[in-house]
Design a protein around this motif. Structure first.
Motif, PDB file in Angstrom:
ATOM      1  N   HIS A 142     -17.631  -5.631 -23.855  1.00 35.12           N
ATOM      2  CA  HIS A 142     -18.436  -4.467 -23.510  1.00 35.12           C
ATOM      3  C   HIS A 142     -18.916  -3.753 -24.768  1.00 35.12           C
ATOM      4  O   HIS A 142     -20.033  -3.237 -24.821  1.00 35.12           O
ATOM      5  N   VAL A 338     -17.646   2.556 -20.344  1.00 36.62           N
ATOM      6  CA  VAL A 338     -17.568   1.478 -19.356  1.00 36.62           C
ATOM      7  C   VAL A 338     -16.152   0.963 -19.135  1.00 36.62           C
ATOM      8  O   VAL A 338     -15.752   0.721 -17.985  1.00 36.62           O
ATOM      9  N   PRO A 392     -24.744  -1.749 -20.736  1.00 33.25           N
ATOM     10  CA  PRO A 392     -23.702  -2.356 -19.902  1.00 33.25           C
ATOM     11  C   PRO A 392     -24.231  -3.428 -18.950  1.00 33.25           C
ATOM     12  O   PRO A 392     -23.484  -4.316 -18.539  1.00 33.25           O
ATOM     13  N   ASN A 395     -23.772  -7.046 -20.184  1.00 32.34           N
ATOM     14  CA  ASN A 395     -22.420  -7.560 -20.026  1.00 32.34           C
ATOM     15  C   ASN A 395     -22.106  -7.836 -18.562  1.00 32.34           C
ATOM     16  O   ASN A 395     -21.412  -8.801 -18.233  1.00 32.34           O
ATOM     17  N   THR A 399     -20.350 -11.378 -17.625  1.00 33.14           N
ATOM     18  CA  THR A 399     -18.911 -11.163 -17.772  1.00 33.14           C
ATOM     19  C   THR A 399     -18.056 -12.187 -17.035  1.00 33.14           C
ATOM     20  O   THR A 399     -16.956 -12.503 -17.471  1.00 33.14           O
ATOM     21  N   ALA A 477     -13.223  -2.198 -16.599  1.00 31.61           N
ATOM     22  CA  ALA A 477     -13.297  -3.201 -17.646  1.00 31.61           C
ATOM     23  C   ALA A 477     -12.925  -4.541 -17.038  1.00 31.61           C
ATOM     24  O   ALA A 477     -12.076  -4.654 -16.180  1.00 31.61           O
TER      25      ALA A 477
END
Length: 479
Positions: A142, A338, A392, A395, A399, A477
């Motif tokens: 992040h 985040v 964000p 990501n 992710t 997260a």
């Protein structure tokens, strides 16, 4: 690290390898900057090379065309042949093409060099995301994607500032050419650093390039990107709509080919099953929407400031400076928020972004005179939302992607950015130019009206982005 096809990459280190990350971020900045830095150079290029309006359009848009069409293929080549190797190849091609742009003496030569430059960027940019996804520990991504978002945002916003500064400086009497020369020393240094500082990685199971998939996807993306880029200039004739319809058929054929290749045990260019991951599929649509807003808005704002207020290219670029600083600050803040608050940060960002566009509509229709002082605060509010949302969201897309799919997933993400930008420019271009009517000679009032109507469109898309954020998985997260 041993360069083999049996392993994807050595295990990610416990901390972020900022040295390697910084190098690939330079490539991301260069690739994004060159989509915008040339905008302010357009008049100087046209005067120097005696280009027609159509030739100038190709000089500006040719880069975006090859960039958008070959991004997914560029990501897959990184999976197959090594992300480091492909990144270096893209950097080298981009650098050589930049030198060719700077040396061009005719419009056709500059157009050809720009097309090659876009191809180099398409090889380069997907490796940036892939290297981050492979080398950076999941809990740290992040932060890195936050920095990447800052880099991309500053390249987008700052491109016109840098271009204006270089052209106004007129280094050695070279006019517009430094906007391309600047890439050459940076590119050469980045190639040397990449060779020594970035480990090689590739997909463990990748075997060969899916040529039928490459051909069909490239044609489909060309049929989509070309009318989006050229449609307004051409007046949206029938062939633009036919081309986009044919693109939809081409994409459907591509999906069919990829599924069949996978069933037969082949190595498809794109595993369609990637879109079964909700964070990826929703995230791609979110990125497409956000970049449709960001890219298009700054282009029409630049026109409004220059054609409406009579500002120079540099003067218009400087109007963006407070917004650029604001974007930088809130992108870094997003990286810290985040991990604790997860999706909520993106939700707030999308809402604030929409409020920023709504504020622009309000001030431009309130009777206040259209001046930089009026729009700068609303641009800063937009940048607060953009900083909390854009960084964000990158990501969020990658992710949950397996490292073996990092290259191709990054190619899809980069394609969404470019196609979203082209789509936004096409739509907002229609809105802006159809409402920009200085018939009574008051260009300032006409530009204010056109910018207000354009802001209605961007506000609507920002609201759609807020809805899309709500569809992302509700996690904290490591989004």
């Amino acid at each position: 690290m041993t360069d083999t096809t049996q392993e994807s990459v050595t295990p990610a280190p416990p901390t972020t390898p900022w040295g390697a990350v910084s190098i690939v971020l330079v490539g991301a900045f260069m690739a994004t900057l060159d989509a915008f830095i040339v905008i302010v150079a357009g008049p100087a290029i046209q005067a120097d090379l005696d280009t027609s309006g159509g030739e100038l359009q190709w000089i500006l848009a040719g880069y975006q065309l090859t960039f958008a069409v070959f991004l997914i293929t560029g990501g897959r080549l990184g999976d197959l042949h090594g992300r480091k190797r492909t990144f270096i190849a893209g950097l080298a091609l981009f650098t050589l093409a930049s030198a060719a742009c700077a040396l061009s003496q005719t419009a056709p030569a500059l157009i050809a060099a720009r097309l090659v430059q876009g191809l180099g960027a398409a090889l380069m940019l997907p490796q940036v995301y892939a290297v981050i996804a492979v080398l950076v520990p999941e809990k740290e991504r992040h932060r890195v994607f936050g920095v990447l978002g800052v880099v991309l945002g500053l390249a987008t916003i700052g491109g016109q500032v840098v271009g204006g500064l270089l052209i106004s400086a007129d280094l050695f009497g070279s006019g517009w050419r430094p906007v391309f020369w600047i890439n050459v020393p940076i590119g050469l240094i980045a190639i040397l650093l990449t060779a020594g500082r970035i480990p090689e990685s590739r997909a463990a199971l990748a075997r060969k390039l899916d040529i039928p998939g490459v051909v069909v996807l490239s044609v489909a993306l060309f049929l989509l990107a070309f009318p989006l880029i050229q449609g307004h200039e051409a007046g949206w004739p029938w062939w633009t709509w036919a081309s986009m319809a044919a693109s939809a058929l081409g994409l459907a054929l591509f999906v069919s080919i990829e599924r069949r290749t996978g069933r037969l045990g082949g190595d498809p260019l794109l595993r369609v099953s990637l879109f079964a991951t909700r964070s990826f599929s929703v995230g791609i649509v979110l990125v497409l929407a956000v970049y449709a807003v960001i890219t298009s808005y700054y282009l029409v704002l630049s026109i409004a400031l220059q054609d409406g207020l009579g500002l120079s290219a540099l003067g218009a670029g400087l109007v963006y400076t407070p917004a650029a600083v604001t974007f930088f600050v809130f992108s870094m803040i997003a990286g810290r928020l985040v991990p604790k608050y997860g999706r909520r940060v993106l939700e707030i960002g999308a809402i604030v972004l929409a409020l920023g566009y709504a504020a622009t509509v309000t001030v431009l229709t309130s009777g206040l005179p259209f001046t930089p002082v009026v729009v700068i605060p609303t641009l800063m509010l937009q940048s607060v939302g953009g900083g909390l949302l854009i960084t964000p969201s990158l990501n969020a897309v990658l992710t949950r992607i397996d490292p073996d799919d990092a290259g191709i997933a990054s190619g899809v993400l980069s394609t969404a950015q470019q196609v979203g930008g082209a789509l936004g420019v096409a739509i907002i271009g229609v809105v802006f130019f159809n409402t920009f009517d200085p018939a009574d000679g008051d260009r300032t009032a006409a530009a204010a009206h056109a910018l207000a109507m354009s802001s209605v469109f961007t506000c609507t898309v920002a609201i759609v982005a807020a809805v899309l954020v709500r569809l992302l998985p509700k996690t904290r997260a490591p989004m």
